[in-house]
Design a protein around this motif. Sequence first.
Motif, mmCIF file in Angstrom:
data_model
loop_
_atom_site.group_PDB
_atom_site.id
_atom_site.type_symbol
_atom_site.label_atom_id
_atom_site.label_comp_id
_atom_site.label_asym_id
_atom_site.label_seq_id
_atom_site.Cartn_x
_atom_site.Cartn_y
_atom_site.Cartn_z
ATOM 1 N N ASP A 427 4.236 9.922 14.271
ATOM 2 C CA ASP A 427 3.893 11.255 14.778
ATOM 3 C C ASP A 427 3.286 11.135 16.176
ATOM 4 N N ASP A 428 2.812 12.249 16.708
ATOM 5 C CA ASP A 428 2.284 12.256 18.071
ATOM 6 C C ASP A 428 1.036 11.385 18.228
ATOM 7 N N LYS A 429 0.359 11.105 17.109
ATOM 8 C CA LYS A 429 -0.856 10.296 17.154
ATOM 9 C C LYS A 429 -0.576 8.826 16.818
ATOM 10 N N GLY A 430 0.708 8.482 16.675
ATOM 11 C CA GLY A 430 1.054 7.100 16.381
ATOM 12 C C GLY A 430 0.903 6.717 14.925
ATOM 13 N N GLN A 431 0.752 7.706 14.044
ATOM 14 C CA GLN A 431 0.625 7.428 12.619
ATOM 15 C C GLN A 431 1.995 7.463 11.938
ATOM 16 N N PHE A 432 2.140 6.661 10.896
ATOM 17 C CA PHE A 432 3.422 6.578 10.203
ATOM 18 C C PHE A 432 3.741 7.892 9.499
ATOM 19 N N VAL A 433 5.018 8.279 9.579
ATOM 20 C CA VAL A 433 5.480 9.516 8.951
ATOM 21 C C VAL A 433 6.658 9.212 8.037
ATOM 22 N N LYS A 434 6.563 9.631 6.773
ATOM 23 C CA LYS A 434 7.687 9.479 5.853
ATOM 24 C C LYS A 434 8.774 10.482 6.219
ATOM 25 N N ARG A 435 10.027 10.066 6.066
ATOM 26 C CA ARG A 435 11.157 10.953 6.350
ATOM 27 C C ARG A 435 12.012 11.107 5.106
ATOM 28 N N GLU A 436 12.229 12.332 4.686
ATOM 29 C CA GLU A 436 13.008 12.598 3.479
ATOM 30 C C GLU A 436 14.446 12.097 3.603
ATOM 31 N N SER A 437 14.952 12.082 4.826
ATOM 32 C CA SER A 437 16.344 11.669 5.041
ATOM 33 C C SER A 437 16.497 10.159 5.188
ATOM 34 N N PHE A 438 15.456 9.428 4.885
ATOM 35 C CA PHE A 438 15.519 7.959 4.887
ATOM 36 C C PHE A 438 15.951 7.513 3.494
ATOM 37 N N LEU A 439 17.253 7.225 3.333
ATOM 38 C CA LEU A 439 17.793 6.894 2.006
ATOM 39 C C LEU A 439 18.583 5.575 2.016
ATOM 40 N N PRO A 440 18.001 4.477 2.453
ATOM 41 C CA PRO A 440 18.756 3.224 2.463
ATOM 42 C C PRO A 440 19.018 2.676 1.071
ATOM 43 N N PHE A 441 18.230 3.132 0.074
ATOM 44 C CA PHE A 441 18.396 2.652 -1.301
ATOM 45 C C PHE A 441 19.199 3.627 -2.153
ATOM 46 N N SER A 442 19.877 4.589 -1.508
ATOM 47 C CA SER A 442 20.590 5.672 -2.181
ATOM 48 C C SER A 442 19.558 6.604 -2.833
ATOM 49 N N ALA A 443 19.995 7.398 -3.811
ATOM 50 C CA ALA A 443 19.106 8.392 -4.407
ATOM 51 C C ALA A 443 19.628 8.786 -5.779
ATOM 52 N N GLY A 444 18.801 9.495 -6.528
ATOM 53 C CA GLY A 444 19.230 9.990 -7.826
ATOM 54 C C GLY A 444 19.175 8.932 -8.909
ATOM 55 N N HIS A 445 19.989 9.110 -9.941
ATOM 56 C CA HIS A 445 19.965 8.229 -11.105
ATOM 57 C C HIS A 445 20.440 6.817 -10.797
ATOM 58 N N ARG A 446 21.190 6.653 -9.718
ATOM 59 C CA ARG A 446 21.710 5.326 -9.372
ATOM 60 C C ARG A 446 20.930 4.681 -8.219
ATOM 61 N N VAL A 447 19.760 5.191 -7.939
ATOM 62 C CA VAL A 447 18.959 4.591 -6.874
ATOM 63 C C VAL A 447 18.665 3.141 -7.236
ATOM 64 N N CYS A 448 18.531 2.280 -6.244
ATOM 65 C CA CYS A 448 18.335 0.846 -6.448
ATOM 66 C C CYS A 448 17.154 0.577 -7.377
ATOM 67 N N VAL A 449 17.372 -0.223 -8.450
ATOM 68 C CA VAL A 449 16.306 -0.508 -9.407
ATOM 69 C C VAL A 449 15.201 -1.362 -8.786
ATOM 70 N N GLY A 450 15.536 -2.116 -7.749
ATOM 71 C CA GLY A 450 14.552 -2.984 -7.122
ATOM 72 C C GLY A 450 13.969 -2.428 -5.838
ATOM 73 N N GLU A 451 13.987 -1.113 -5.668
ATOM 74 C CA GLU A 451 13.538 -0.506 -4.410
ATOM 75 C C GLU A 451 12.102 -0.897 -4.062
ATOM 76 N N SER A 452 11.177 -0.795 -5.009
ATOM 77 C CA SER A 452 9.782 -1.106 -4.695
ATOM 78 C C SER A 452 9.595 -2.584 -4.393
ATOM 79 N N LEU A 453 10.358 -3.451 -5.071
ATOM 80 C CA LEU A 453 10.296 -4.887 -4.782
ATOM 81 C C LEU A 453 10.827 -5.172 -3.384
#
Length: 506
Positions: A427-453
């Motif tokens: 953001d404007d203050k240099g703090q990290f911002v989550k983005r909803e459109s960031f989907l490298p692990f896909s989404a939904g029921h088939r989202v990567c099982v190891g995403e948090s790892l």
Amino acid sequence: MAVVEELLPVTSRSALLGILLMLLSVLYFFSSRSRSQKKEKEPPGPKPLPILGNLLHLDLKRPHLSLLSMSKQYGSVFTVHLGPRKVVVLSGYETIKQALVNRAEEFENRDLNPLFTEYNQGYGILFSNGKNWKTMRRFTLSTLRDLGMGKKGSEEKIIEETCYLREVFEQFKGKPFRTSEPVSYAVSNVISAIVYGSRFEYTDPVFIDMVTQAKENIRLVGSASIQLYNMFPWLCSWVKNRKRIMINREQFVKEVTRLAGKLQETVNPQDCRGLVDYFFVRQQKEEESGDRNHLFHKNNLIYTVTNLFAAGTDTTAATLCWAFLLMAKYPHVQDQVQKEIDRVIGGRQARMEDRKDLPYTNAVIHEIQRIANIVPMSLPHTTTCDVHFQGYFIKKGTCVIPLLTSVLRDENEWKSPNTFNPEHFLDDKGQFVKRESFLPFSAGHRVCVGESLAKMELFLFFTSILQHFSFTPPPGVSEEQLDLTPAVGLTLSPCPHEMCAVVRNA
């Protein structure tokens, strides 16, 4: 009608004529309704050729780029014919989110093309459907959590492996080398520690073969010849890459079977070392219950482990290789990351709790994932039922490709979608911002099982390595000459390259 008129009285002729007219009206109504439905509801797309479909519209080395170009012409939901087979492509963040998240059950099945069917035989997690998939996914997720996925348990395993990886980098003493092999070994060892309960030495020939076979298969699955084989399965006898994939699979399965067999001999239900032990304990419980149709059998164990090892190694290792290449390409970004690490962490070991205090480093990792675009076409889905979606009709069993590259490069979501720019996540203050459109692990029921790892691995490996090394191009190669063109494969890894890891004097 003349013959009929001679045989029937006037009233009968009138009744027959009325019936015929009524039948013709009904037939016309339904045929015109069918035509209008077909024209109205089928997603648009390029006109296919007989047998070949839209093959001539596709660059089989970079099919995601061809589909991305088509989406600009035909919209966010369109049809493409891969050979004789009709496929629906979903493009853009809003469309893919609506399908995979908001209507997850309708799009949750995995498309089992000829190669995936032959390779996994309907077992495991990645390439199975129905009860088998749900049971194996539920078991895998719960077991990974029990083993500390995303918690202190897995954090310690990753930190241990960062030390081994640093030792390998140090051995090159700042001279050019390929990062892909040691990085793959390090990431594979994290998976191995979780699955088997122990790691391997980087020099272990069996371990090296397993990593090499998994990486080669993922590369070959994305080759043009395999794509043609999936379109025209009768080509199987002439496709060398298919033969090589199946040979690698046979050798990999043989080794997983051997390792699992050794663990089974000493399994202790009170002290499970890894996922394999948990599987054997569950298998015994199911057998003792008298359920002869339970799914905890050898095939599901072998292919679940195979799926975790291959997918968990390749995607994370490829992302880290992109990370080091991008740091050499953009030294000003590398400098800023290292300054933040030095200020916040200093010389101690980085921990996951540090992430909140490293906003720029966190933003850089996310931007690396976005620009690397590791799985540009996700893995294909199929519809579980007839679906009416965004004004179009998609028949049950239709193959659906969620074009993830269109999300990570969506012009409506990213300020400079085709440029490496960490400010996308600040953001404007240099703090990290989550983005909803960031989907490298896909989404939904088939989202990567190891995403948090995977997120934990990326943060700990990246910060630990950048804390101790600076990456530069080989002598005689400028930063501008570093090639960011990805290699051909199911996933997008950097092309083979060398770089220097120079020890820092922080």
